[in-house]
Design a protein around this motif. Sequence first.
Motif, PDB file in Angstrom:
ATOM      1  N   SER B 171       0.838  -1.142  -0.130  1.00  0.00           N
ATOM      2  CA  SER B 171      -0.050   0.053   0.053  1.00  0.00           C
ATOM      3  C   SER B 171       0.901   1.251  -0.099  1.00  0.00           C
ATOM      4  O   SER B 171       1.832   1.229   0.701  1.00  0.00           O
ATOM      5  CB  SER B 171      -0.770  -0.015   1.270  1.00  0.00           C
ATOM      6  N   PRO B 172       0.432   2.454  -0.685  1.00  0.00           N
ATOM      7  CA  PRO B 172       1.301   3.507  -0.851  1.00  0.00           C
ATOM      8  C   PRO B 172       0.805   4.129   0.689  1.00  0.00           C
ATOM      9  O   PRO B 172       0.029   3.924   1.135  1.00  0.00           O
ATOM     10  CB  PRO B 172       0.597   4.199  -1.858  1.00  0.00           C
ATOM     11  N   GLU B 173       1.962   4.762   1.150  1.00  0.00           N
ATOM     12  CA  GLU B 173       1.791   5.521   2.518  1.00  0.00           C
ATOM     13  C   GLU B 173       2.140   7.065   2.096  1.00  0.00           C
ATOM     14  O   GLU B 173       3.281   7.422   1.856  1.00  0.00           O
ATOM     15  CB  GLU B 173       2.914   4.708   3.394  1.00  0.00           C
ATOM     16  N   LEU B 174       0.968   7.719   2.581  1.00  0.00           N
ATOM     17  CA  LEU B 174       1.209   9.382   2.230  1.00  0.00           C
ATOM     18  C   LEU B 174       0.974   9.855   3.680  1.00  0.00           C
ATOM     19  O   LEU B 174       0.035   9.627   4.302  1.00  0.00           O
ATOM     20  CB  LEU B 174      -0.103   9.585   1.357  1.00  0.00           C
ATOM     21  N   THR B 175       2.199  10.636   3.985  1.00  0.00           N
ATOM     22  CA  THR B 175       2.183  11.568   5.367  1.00  0.00           C
ATOM     23  C   THR B 175       1.910  12.576   4.985  1.00  0.00           C
ATOM     24  O   THR B 175       2.695  13.268   4.430  1.00  0.00           O
ATOM     25  CB  THR B 175       3.433  11.069   5.981  1.00  0.00           C
ATOM     26  N   VAL B 176       0.781  13.576   5.769  1.00  0.00           N
ATOM     27  CA  VAL B 176       0.525  14.624   5.469  1.00  0.00           C
ATOM     28  C   VAL B 176       0.733  15.572   6.961  1.00  0.00           C
ATOM     29  O   VAL B 176      -0.076  15.141   7.912  1.00  0.00           O
ATOM     30  CB  VAL B 176      -0.954  15.063   4.843  1.00  0.00           C
ATOM     31  N   ALA B 177       1.329  16.641   6.927  1.00  0.00           N
ATOM     32  CA  ALA B 177       1.240  17.445   7.989  1.00  0.00           C
ATOM     33  C   ALA B 177       0.791  18.736   7.611  1.00  0.00           C
ATOM     34  O   ALA B 177       1.008  19.482   6.711  1.00  0.00           O
ATOM     35  CB  ALA B 177       2.666  17.847   8.640  1.00  0.00           C
ATOM     36  N   ILE B 178      -0.482  19.304   8.349  1.00  0.00           N
ATOM     37  CA  ILE B 178      -1.046  20.547   8.036  1.00  0.00           C
ATOM     38  C   ILE B 178      -1.088  21.400   9.178  1.00  0.00           C
ATOM     39  O   ILE B 178      -0.855  21.024  10.198  1.00  0.00           O
ATOM     40  CB  ILE B 178      -2.430  20.367   7.461  1.00  0.00           C
ATOM     41  N   LEU B 179      -1.361  22.873   8.596  1.00  0.00           N
ATOM     42  CA  LEU B 179      -1.481  23.972   9.856  1.00  0.00           C
ATOM     43  C   LEU B 179      -3.246  24.019   9.653  1.00  0.00           C
ATOM     44  O   LEU B 179      -3.561  24.595   8.946  1.00  0.00           O
ATOM     45  CB  LEU B 179      -1.021  25.140   9.334  1.00  0.00           C
ATOM     46  N   PRO B 180      -3.694  23.606  10.881  1.00  0.00           N
ATOM     47  CA  PRO B 180      -5.272  23.494  10.987  1.00  0.00           C
ATOM     48  C   PRO B 180      -5.942  24.724  10.732  1.00  0.00           C
ATOM     49  O   PRO B 180      -6.762  24.657   9.853  1.00  0.00           O
ATOM     50  CB  PRO B 180      -5.522  23.000  12.403  1.00  0.00           C
ATOM     51  N   ARG B 181      -5.354  25.926  11.149  1.00  0.00           N
ATOM     52  CA  ARG B 181      -5.954  27.089  10.910  1.00  0.00           C
ATOM     53  C   ARG B 181      -6.310  27.418   9.536  1.00  0.00           C
ATOM     54  O   ARG B 181      -7.340  28.169   9.171  1.00  0.00           O
ATOM     55  CB  ARG B 181      -5.330  28.508  11.555  1.00  0.00           C
ATOM     56  N   THR B 182      -5.160  27.315   8.553  1.00  0.00           N
ATOM     57  CA  THR B 182      -5.470  27.690   7.385  1.00  0.00           C
ATOM     58  C   THR B 182      -5.336  26.440   6.384  1.00  0.00           C
ATOM     59  O   THR B 182      -6.158  26.650   5.394  1.00  0.00           O
ATOM     60  CB  THR B 182      -3.982  28.389   6.897  1.00  0.00           C
ATOM     61  N   GLY B 183      -5.335  25.219   6.929  1.00  0.00           N
ATOM     62  CA  GLY B 183      -5.720  24.267   6.092  1.00  0.00           C
ATOM     63  C   GLY B 183      -4.375  24.155   5.140  1.00  0.00           C
ATOM     64  O   GLY B 183      -4.611  22.952   4.385  1.00  0.00           O
ATOM     65  N   LYS B 184      -3.278  24.875   5.322  1.00  0.00           N
ATOM     66  CA  LYS B 184      -2.443  24.586   4.440  1.00  0.00           C
ATOM     67  C   LYS B 184      -1.371  23.411   4.722  1.00  0.00           C
ATOM     68  O   LYS B 184      -1.367  23.010   5.759  1.00  0.00           O
ATOM     69  CB  LYS B 184      -1.477  25.897   4.225  1.00  0.00           C
ATOM     70  N   VAL B 185      -0.898  22.758   3.565  1.00  0.00           N
ATOM     71  CA  VAL B 185       0.026  21.557   3.836  1.00  0.00           C
ATOM     72  C   VAL B 185       1.537  22.229   4.148  1.00  0.00           C
ATOM     73  O   VAL B 185       1.935  22.627   3.366  1.00  0.00           O
ATOM     74  CB  VAL B 185       0.103  20.793   2.585  1.00  0.00           C
ATOM     75  N   ASN B 186       2.196  21.520   5.289  1.00  0.00           N
ATOM     76  CA  ASN B 186       3.410  21.961   5.661  1.00  0.00           C
ATOM     77  C   ASN B 186       4.358  20.994   5.021  1.00  0.00           C
ATOM     78  O   ASN B 186       5.632  21.303   4.710  1.00  0.00           O
ATOM     79  CB  ASN B 186       3.455  22.079   7.053  1.00  0.00           C
ATOM     80  N   LEU B 187       3.923  19.506   5.227  1.00  0.00           N
ATOM     81  CA  LEU B 187       4.760  18.528   4.727  1.00  0.00           C
ATOM     82  C   LEU B 187       4.039  17.501   4.092  1.00  0.00           C
ATOM     83  O   LEU B 187       2.984  17.087   4.536  1.00  0.00           O
ATOM     84  CB  LEU B 187       5.507  17.880   6.042  1.00  0.00           C
ATOM     85  N   MET B 188       4.577  17.014   3.093  1.00  0.00           N
ATOM     86  CA  MET B 188       3.859  15.726   2.563  1.00  0.00           C
ATOM     87  C   MET B 188       4.687  14.852   1.702  1.00  0.00           C
ATOM     88  O   MET B 188       5.893  15.244   1.155  1.00  0.00           O
ATOM     89  CB  MET B 188       3.110  16.365   1.277  1.00  0.00           C
ATOM     90  N   SER B 189       4.749  13.566   2.352  1.00  0.00           N
ATOM     91  CA  SER B 189       5.715  12.526   1.743  1.00  0.00           C
ATOM     92  C   SER B 189       5.138  11.390   1.444  1.00  0.00           C
ATOM     93  O   SER B 189       4.175  10.926   2.217  1.00  0.00           O
ATOM     94  CB  SER B 189       6.556  12.446   3.143  1.00  0.00           C
ATOM     95  N   MET B 190       5.379  10.896   0.172  1.00  0.00           N
ATOM     96  CA  MET B 190       4.914   9.388  -0.243  1.00  0.00           C
ATOM     97  C   MET B 190       5.641   8.695  -0.704  1.00  0.00           C
ATOM     98  O   MET B 190       6.538   8.926  -1.467  1.00  0.00           O
ATOM     99  CB  MET B 190       3.641   9.854  -1.287  1.00  0.00           C
ATOM    100  N   GLU B 191       5.574   7.388  -0.440  1.00  0.00           N
ATOM    101  CA  GLU B 191       6.267   6.258  -0.850  1.00  0.00           C
ATOM    102  C   GLU B 191       5.538   5.295  -1.485  1.00  0.00           C
ATOM    103  O   GLU B 191       4.253   4.953  -1.256  1.00  0.00           O
ATOM    104  CB  GLU B 191       7.010   5.580   0.405  1.00  0.00           C
ATOM    105  N   SER B 192       6.160   4.273  -2.204  1.00  0.00           N
ATOM    106  CA  SER B 192       5.268   3.134  -3.120  1.00  0.00           C
ATOM    107  C   SER B 192       4.446   3.980  -4.146  1.00  0.00           C
ATOM    108  O   SER B 192       4.461   5.276  -4.148  1.00  0.00           O
ATOM    109  CB  SER B 192       4.576   2.348  -2.015  1.00  0.00           C
ATOM    110  N   ARG B 193       3.759   3.172  -4.809  1.00  0.00           N
ATOM    111  CA  ARG B 193       3.101   3.665  -5.963  1.00  0.00           C
ATOM    112  C   ARG B 193       1.607   4.083  -5.650  1.00  0.00           C
ATOM    113  O   ARG B 193       0.835   3.030  -5.056  1.00  0.00           O
ATOM    114  CB  ARG B 193       3.245   2.818  -6.976  1.00  0.00           C
ATOM    115  N   LEU B 194       1.081   5.266  -6.187  1.00  0.00           N
ATOM    116  CA  LEU B 194      -0.067   5.619  -6.021  1.00  0.00           C
ATOM    117  C   LEU B 194      -0.614   6.128  -7.334  1.00  0.00           C
ATOM    118  O   LEU B 194       0.026   6.998  -7.759  1.00  0.00           O
ATOM    119  CB  LEU B 194      -0.365   6.610  -4.834  1.00  0.00           C
ATOM    120  N   HIS B 195      -1.776   5.967  -8.004  1.00  0.00           N
ATOM    121  CA  HIS B 195      -2.204   6.616  -9.247  1.00  0.00           C
ATOM    122  C   HIS B 195      -2.487   7.998  -8.888  1.00  0.00           C
ATOM    123  O   HIS B 195      -3.133   8.140  -7.991  1.00  0.00           O
ATOM    124  CB  HIS B 195      -3.460   5.671  -9.595  1.00  0.00           C
ATOM    125  N   VAL B 196      -2.125   8.707  -9.864  1.00  0.00           N
ATOM    126  CA  VAL B 196      -2.492  10.411  -9.833  1.00  0.00           C
ATOM    127  C   VAL B 196      -3.765  10.713  -9.307  1.00  0.00           C
ATOM    128  O   VAL B 196      -4.010  11.789  -8.697  1.00  0.00           O
ATOM    129  CB  VAL B 196      -1.781  11.062 -10.891  1.00  0.00           C
TER     130      VAL B 196
END
Lengths: 280, 234, 228
Positions: B171-196
């Motif tokens: 399974s692809p593993e997507l890690t997302v870190a956000i700033l909840p107030r604005t909903g903006k993404v601070n970090l995004m990291s993905m491994e293994s294959r995931l269709h776009v």
Amino acid sequence: MVREADPSLNEKQFVLQSLKEGLRVDGRRPYDFRSLQLSFHSDFGHVQVQLGRTRVSAKVSAEVVRPRADKPTEGLLLFNTEISPMASPAFEVGRPSEEEVLISRTIEKALRRSRAVDTEGLCIVAGEKVWSIRVDLHFFDHEGNLVDCACIAAITALLHFRRPDVTVIGEEVTIHSLDQRNPVPLSVHHIPICVSFSFFDGGELLVVDPSILEEQIREGDMTIAMNIHKEICALSKAGGIPLEMDQIIRCSKIATTKTAEITEMIQKALADDKAKRQAK
Amino acid sequence: MSRLELLTPEGLRVDGRRPNELRKIIAKTSVLAQADGSAYIEQGNTKVLAAVYGPQEVRHRMQILHDRAIINVEFNVAPFSTSERKKRSKNDKYDNGIKLQTSQFPRSQIDIYLQVLQHDGGTLQACINAATMALIDAGIPMIDYVCASTAGCIDKQPVLDLNYLEESSDSPELTVAILPRTGKVNLMSMESRLHVDMLESVASLATEGCEQIHTILDAVVRDTTQHLKDSLMQ
Amino acid sequence: MKRSDGRTEATQLRAFAASQSLLNRADGSAKFSFGESTVVASVVGPAEVKIRDEKMDEATVELIVRPAVGFPTTKDKVLERALRQTVEPTILSGMMPRTLIQIVVQIEQVDGNILSTAVNAISLAMLDAGLPMSSLVASVTAVIDPQDNILLDPSSQELENATSVHTFAFDNTSSYNLLLSHSAGAFSEDQYFSCMEACKHASERVHAFIRTAVEKKIQKEYQQLQSS
């Protein structure tokens, strides 16, 4: 180590101002890649890639070794991404800089974790002999975006490489030398291509394939590794300016187009080289 | 190829959760006496301890930045943390993309130490959450929380908060870190294959997870502060 | 006499190839090959030097060798030392005290002795960087095969079967001073001096080649300037 001079405030302002008008300092548009040139050496698995003025070469070699104890039927795939001071005086020998670690990690994620190369096919005798494929990356010139250039070099070299043919009869293993039998290509499942983005002006402006000046000025960056089947093999946005989620989605769409273009170029270059070798 | 069924036809995962359920979270702050700020987070069976020291004097004079603080992160995985005891090297340095008001503390250093005590999937996200809590506990001014969550895709179904078994499968593993107030993404990291095409749904599921985590963490912080206020007022 | 790679003469060198100014970041760079044996060298300097490496009266010369495959080993360290001792005397480092001259050698492909290829690449790179030098250096390798023949510029196969290997480097002043002598194997005094003579003559050819390569490059640049 020689210290690098940071870009002046004037330069920064000039680059940002031009970007706001949709122009880049080297004349490209925001989503344009620099010109890509691939040249193959006489030995298999040795290719030099030039992306604009950034120059990286990859050299693939194979060795027979004992497999890992916990994975007896899998071969090994090793990457050497040490950057020498030739690429840029900012790099030191022996001490990997942060940039080097990031590049190394991205390439490992994109090429190894995504199972681009079939490691089970590298097994000769389970538990005793497997092929260890080693990819050495030589960084010659750092004019921005070493990651993408290195990834293209690595995957092209892996596609170009031919390993010695092996026959296994019962317990006997014969590794044929290159003049005895034609060498065999590696089994490459898919071709991951890295596409890097740099962000400016609070995340409002983005460019693809940053030059060294753009890299020094950028506020955030992201690399997406994708293959021609539209599968994302790795995505890495670590720190830097926070982005909206739909911006990231948009980048993934841009990456799809770029991946298709670059994969086509690689296939064509490999086909041309094959024709040249057969003509000889 | 997974021999276990990671997602049954009824939509249950190996640990009985639904695809969009987070694991149970336990979070505590001020768990260490020596550190300026500390936090302990348990997400399911993943246990992480974070300690923050700072702002303090910079240790290596060569690295001083005249206008901002340096943030030094050290990440250590205990050898007993996985099911097989493994020796780990200490030099793994993750950039957790923490957003701090570093310009408030020029010429100083903030150290964040992360210790993974038990590893059952989602270490990066647990570390980010623990670090955020520890920084808040240390009283360092921050723009916003940084909340992280993982998501993956099993049999075309987006699933939230992967455990170790799900991570080790294809399974692809997507890690997302956000700033909840604005909903903006601070970090995004993905491994293994995931269709776009799946990216959007998996990413939005992860973002939802982050917001859920934010609610939980915020409650813990407010609770602790309330206790502190009550004990001071007596 | 038929050599393993098709050459007919014992004194025949493989085809030279050289190019300069390949790299953007380095002050000077060059690529040199003897047949398939290829080395890329880059030169940065005079540049800022670390206080602990600073020399009060001359420039500090740092040489780094990166192998074609794998991480640097002790062999590369030996190569670094040999190269530095060969080229350092030719640099007029007294003109640039308290600075650093950093030379990086990246071995691209090994087919025969890499030491002589590297020396020639460094020479061209230093010229490209415009470093003040007292002379250029050119190097050729010779081997003595089991039949007691002297073969110049050996291929990898000839190198393996050789009883002794000799690498020499000469400058291009009128007295053809010896700048490097590196020998390995079992050999007699006579064999050593015969090899040296053979290499001396061969290195004159390399010097001539370097001269032609640089002349052509400057002519091309001049024409480009004229036409623009």
